[in-house]
Design a protein around this motif. Structure first.
Motif, PDB file in Angstrom:
ATOM      1  N   THR A 164       0.843  -1.185   0.000  1.00 41.14           N
ATOM      2  CA  THR A 164       0.000   0.000   0.000  1.00 41.14           C
ATOM      3  C   THR A 164       0.880   1.238   0.000  1.00 41.14           C
ATOM      4  O   THR A 164       2.102   1.162   0.212  1.00 41.14           O
ATOM      5  CB  THR A 164      -0.910   0.015   1.233  1.00 41.14           C
ATOM      6  N   LEU A 165       0.281   2.407  -0.217  1.00 44.81           N
ATOM      7  CA  LEU A 165       1.040   3.648  -0.202  1.00 44.81           C
ATOM      8  C   LEU A 165       1.691   3.870   1.161  1.00 44.81           C
ATOM      9  O   LEU A 165       2.828   4.337   1.249  1.00 44.81           O
ATOM     10  CB  LEU A 165       0.119   4.824  -0.536  1.00 44.81           C
ATOM     11  N   GLU A 166       0.962   3.527   2.214  1.00 43.02           N
ATOM     12  CA  GLU A 166       1.498   3.703   3.560  1.00 43.02           C
ATOM     13  C   GLU A 166       2.716   2.813   3.789  1.00 43.02           C
ATOM     14  O   GLU A 166       3.717   3.241   4.382  1.00 43.02           O
ATOM     15  CB  GLU A 166       0.422   3.390   4.601  1.00 43.02           C
ATOM     16  N   GLU A 221      -2.695  25.893 -19.427  1.00 45.05           N
ATOM     17  CA  GLU A 221      -1.787  26.020 -18.293  1.00 45.05           C
ATOM     18  C   GLU A 221      -1.641  24.663 -17.608  1.00 45.05           C
ATOM     19  O   GLU A 221      -2.606  23.905 -17.505  1.00 45.05           O
ATOM     20  CB  GLU A 221      -2.334  27.045 -17.293  1.00 45.05           C
ATOM     21  N   PRO A 222      -0.426  24.353 -17.125  1.00 44.52           N
ATOM     22  CA  PRO A 222      -0.238  23.071 -16.427  1.00 44.52           C
ATOM     23  C   PRO A 222      -1.035  23.020 -15.144  1.00 44.52           C
ATOM     24  O   PRO A 222      -1.288  24.046 -14.510  1.00 44.52           O
ATOM     25  CB  PRO A 222       1.274  23.042 -16.155  1.00 44.52           C
ATOM     26  N   LYS A 223      -1.446  21.802 -14.760  1.00 39.70           N
ATOM     27  CA  LYS A 223      -2.219  21.628 -13.532  1.00 39.70           C
ATOM     28  C   LYS A 223      -1.360  21.967 -12.326  1.00 39.70           C
ATOM     29  O   LYS A 223      -0.199  21.586 -12.234  1.00 39.70           O
ATOM     30  CB  LYS A 223      -2.723  20.186 -13.417  1.00 39.70           C
ATOM     31  N   ALA A 224      -1.950  22.667 -11.376  1.00 42.51           N
ATOM     32  CA  ALA A 224      -1.254  22.967 -10.130  1.00 42.51           C
ATOM     33  C   ALA A 224      -1.269  21.739  -9.249  1.00 42.51           C
ATOM     34  O   ALA A 224      -2.310  21.119  -9.041  1.00 42.51           O
ATOM     35  CB  ALA A 224      -1.931  24.140  -9.419  1.00 42.51           C
ATOM     36  N   ARG A 225      -0.102  21.347  -8.748  1.00 43.02           N
ATOM     37  CA  ARG A 225       0.005  20.182  -7.886  1.00 43.02           C
ATOM     38  C   ARG A 225      -0.256  20.623  -6.458  1.00 43.02           C
ATOM     39  O   ARG A 225       0.497  21.395  -5.868  1.00 43.02           O
ATOM     40  CB  ARG A 225       1.390  19.541  -8.015  1.00 43.02           C
ATOM     41  N   LYS A 226      -1.359  20.131  -5.895  1.00 37.20           N
ATOM     42  CA  LYS A 226      -1.752  20.520  -4.545  1.00 37.20           C
ATOM     43  C   LYS A 226      -0.693  20.128  -3.524  1.00 37.20           C
ATOM     44  O   LYS A 226      -0.485  20.813  -2.536  1.00 37.20           O
ATOM     45  CB  LYS A 226      -3.089  19.872  -4.193  1.00 37.20           C
ATOM     46  N   SER A 227      -0.042  18.978  -3.760  1.00 40.17           N
ATOM     47  CA  SER A 227       0.928  18.475  -2.795  1.00 40.17           C
ATOM     48  C   SER A 227       2.112  19.424  -2.656  1.00 40.17           C
ATOM     49  O   SER A 227       2.726  19.526  -1.611  1.00 40.17           O
ATOM     50  CB  SER A 227       1.412  17.091  -3.208  1.00 40.17           C
ATOM     51  N   LYS A 272      -0.424   9.599  -4.155  1.00 36.28           N
ATOM     52  CA  LYS A 272      -1.768   9.449  -4.728  1.00 36.28           C
ATOM     53  C   LYS A 272      -1.914  10.306  -5.982  1.00 36.28           C
ATOM     54  O   LYS A 272      -2.519   9.875  -6.972  1.00 36.28           O
ATOM     55  CB  LYS A 272      -2.834   9.840  -3.693  1.00 36.28           C
ATOM     56  N   GLN A 273      -1.355  11.526  -5.924  1.00 33.98           N
ATOM     57  CA  GLN A 273      -1.420  12.411  -7.079  1.00 33.98           C
ATOM     58  C   GLN A 273      -0.634  11.842  -8.252  1.00 33.98           C
ATOM     59  O   GLN A 273      -1.068  11.912  -9.405  1.00 33.98           O
ATOM     60  CB  GLN A 273      -0.865  13.794  -6.701  1.00 33.98           C
ATOM     61  N   ASP A 274       0.524  11.242  -7.959  1.00 36.97           N
ATOM     62  CA  ASP A 274       1.341  10.629  -9.011  1.00 36.97           C
ATOM     63  C   ASP A 274       0.601   9.469  -9.677  1.00 36.97           C
ATOM     64  O   ASP A 274       0.655   9.298 -10.894  1.00 36.97           O
ATOM     65  CB  ASP A 274       2.663  10.123  -8.430  1.00 36.97           C
ATOM     66  N   ILE A 275      -0.092   8.659  -8.857  1.00 28.88           N
ATOM     67  CA  ILE A 275      -0.866   7.545  -9.400  1.00 28.88           C
ATOM     68  C   ILE A 275      -2.003   8.058 -10.278  1.00 28.88           C
ATOM     69  O   ILE A 275      -2.281   7.529 -11.361  1.00 28.88           O
ATOM     70  CB  ILE A 275      -1.423   6.669  -8.260  1.00 28.88           C
ATOM     71  N   SER A 276      -2.669   9.119  -9.801  1.00 28.63           N
ATOM     72  CA  SER A 276      -3.758   9.708 -10.575  1.00 28.63           C
ATOM     73  C   SER A 276      -3.250  10.276 -11.905  1.00 28.63           C
ATOM     74  O   SER A 276      -3.879  10.095 -12.953  1.00 28.63           O
ATOM     75  CB  SER A 276      -4.431  10.818  -9.758  1.00 28.63           C
ATOM     76  N   ASP A 277      -2.092  10.936 -11.868  1.00 33.31           N
ATOM     77  CA  ASP A 277      -1.506  11.493 -13.094  1.00 33.31           C
ATOM     78  C   ASP A 277      -1.141  10.386 -14.074  1.00 33.31           C
ATOM     79  O   ASP A 277      -1.324  10.520 -15.288  1.00 33.31           O
ATOM     80  CB  ASP A 277      -0.259  12.321 -12.763  1.00 33.31           C
ATOM     81  N   ALA A 278      -0.613   9.269 -13.539  1.00 29.71           N
ATOM     82  CA  ALA A 278      -0.237   8.138 -14.398  1.00 29.71           C
ATOM     83  C   ALA A 278      -1.469   7.551 -15.081  1.00 29.71           C
ATOM     84  O   ALA A 278      -1.416   7.174 -16.258  1.00 29.71           O
ATOM     85  CB  ALA A 278       0.475   7.077 -13.571  1.00 29.71           C
ATOM     86  N   LYS A 279      -2.583   7.468 -14.351  1.00 29.61           N
ATOM     87  CA  LYS A 279      -3.822   6.959 -14.934  1.00 29.61           C
ATOM     88  C   LYS A 279      -4.313   7.878 -16.045  1.00 29.61           C
ATOM     89  O   LYS A 279      -4.780   7.411 -17.089  1.00 29.61           O
ATOM     90  CB  LYS A 279      -4.891   6.818 -13.860  1.00 29.61           C
ATOM     91  N   GLU A 280      -4.208   9.188 -15.811  1.00 26.50           N
ATOM     92  CA  GLU A 280      -4.638  10.145 -16.830  1.00 26.50           C
ATOM     93  C   GLU A 280      -3.789  10.026 -18.095  1.00 26.50           C
ATOM     94  O   GLU A 280      -4.307  10.092 -19.213  1.00 26.50           O
ATOM     95  CB  GLU A 280      -4.549  11.573 -16.275  1.00 26.50           C
TER      96      GLU A 280
END
Length: 288
Positions: free
Chosen positions: A69-71, A274-280, A163-171
Motif C-alpha cells: 500500500t502507499l502507507e 496552463e499546467p495543472k497545479a500540484r496541490k501536494s 496518490k497524485q502521481d498515481i492519478s496522473d499516471a492513470k490520466e
C-alpha cells in the motif's frame, strides 16, 4: 529511454525462455510437445481460467499476492481496511458453496448467479449481514481515527503526493489510449531500431543465444558501423520523419477543429493550456 528499456527487459525475459526451450528440444526432440504444453499452461490468459479469484481479493478463497500500500511504501504500517459490505459478505459466504456444487463455474457466472440470489435473499440473513457490517464499521472508524492521529504532516504530504502521481499516471494512460483511438500518426523508428530490425532478418538469434546476448551483439555491431553505413538507416529515418511531421500536423489541425484540444501538443496551440497545479507542492511549501 524508459520505454525502450522496458521493451528490452521484457524481450530479454521472453527471449531467454525461448532460448532455453530450444536448447532442451535440440537435445531431446521427444520433449518438444511437453515443453510446448508447459509454456501454454504457464501463459494462459487470466480470462480463460475458470478458477480465478473474484475481482475483490477479500471475497476470494485464493491467496493473491498484493502489492504494498502507499502507507507501506513510505515505511508505515498498512492502513486499516474497510469492512466488507453486506452484499460482499453474502458473496464470500455463498461462493464456496456454488463452487462445491459446480467447480467448473467461472467467476463471472458465479457473480451473476449470486447477484440474482441477493435480490431475493432471506431477510434474516440480510439483517445478520447488515448487523455484522455495522459492528465492523464502528471498529474500523475507531482504528482509522487512531491510525491517522499518528501520522505526521510530512507523512501525510508524502502519501498525498503518491496518490497524485498515481492519478496522473492513470490520466496519461487514458490519454494514450484516446490518442490511439483517434488515429494519431505513429512516430517512425529511429535509425538504430531500423538496424536492429534488419539484423533480425540477416543475423537472427541462434539456439544457443538469449535475446539479451543477441541484442548486445547487435548493439556492438551498430557502434562499429562507419558513418557511411549508418547514414543508410539515418536517411530512411529522416525521410519517414518528414512524412510523419506533415501527417501529425494535418491530424492535429483536424483534432482542433473537432474540439479534441487535449490530444494536441501544447506548442501547436496559440494559447497553450496552463499546467495543472500540484496541490501536494503547496502543502510541502507550507511545511517548510
Amino acid at each position: 529511454m524508459i520505454y525502450t528499456t522496458t521493451l528490452l527487459s521484457r524481450g530479454s525475459l521472453i527471449g531467454s525462455l525461448i532460448s532455453k526451450v530450444r536448447q532442451v528440444v535440440a537435445k531431446n526432440p521427444d520433449t518438444a510437445h511437453k515443453c510446448t504444453n508447459q509454456i501454454n499452461n504457464n501463459f494462459t490468459p487470466a480470462t480463460s481460467n475458470t478458477n480465478r479469484p473474484l475481482a475483490a481479493a477479500s471475497i476470494s478463497n485464493s491467496s493473491v499476492h498484493q502489492s504494498k500500500t502507499l502507507e507501506e511504501q513510505v515505511g508505515l504500517p498498512p492502513r486499516p481496511k474497510k469492512p466488507l459490505t453486506p452484499y460482499f459478505r453474502f458473496m464470500r459466504e455463498m461462493r464456496p458453496k456454488l463452487l462445491a456444487n459446480d467447480p467448473k463455474k467461472s467467476a463471472i457466472e458465479i457473480v451473476q448467479e449470486l447477484s440474482k440470489r441477493w435480490v431475493d435473499v432471506d431477510p434474516k440473513l440480510k439483517e445478520r449481514l447488515q448487523t455484522e457490517y455495522k459492528k465492523d464499521q464502528e471498529t474500523y472508524m475507531e482504528l482509522r481515527t487512531k491510525y491517522e492521529s499518528k501520522l505526521t504532516d510530512e507523512q501525510r504530504a508524502e502519501i498525498k503526493q503518491m496518490k497524485q502521481d498515481i492519478s496522473d499516471a492513470k490520466e496519461r494512460k487514458q490519454l494514450r489510449k484516446r490518442v490511439k483511438e483517434l488515429g494519431r500518426p505513429k512516430k517512425p523508428a529511429s535509425a538504430f531500431l531500423r538496424f536492429v530490425a534488419s539484423e533480425r532478418l540477416n543475423s537472427p538469434q541462434t539456439l544457443q543465444q538469449t535475446y539479451r546476448e543477441w541484442h548486445q551483439k547487435a548493439t556492438a555491431k551498430w557502434t562499429r558501423l562507419s558513418d557511411e553505413e549508418k547514414n543508410v538507416y539515418l536517411q530512411e529515418s529522416r525521410k519517414e520523419l518528414d512524412h510523419y511531421k506533415k501527417a501529425i500536423s494535418i491530424w492535429e489541425e483536424k483534432m482542433i477543429r473537432l474540439g479534441h484540444i487535449d490530444v494536441v501538443r501544447s506548442g501547436i496551440l496559440i494559447d497553450p493550456p496552463e499546467p495543472k497545479a500540484r496541490k501536494s507542492q503547496s502543502i510541502k511549501e507550507k511545511l517548510v
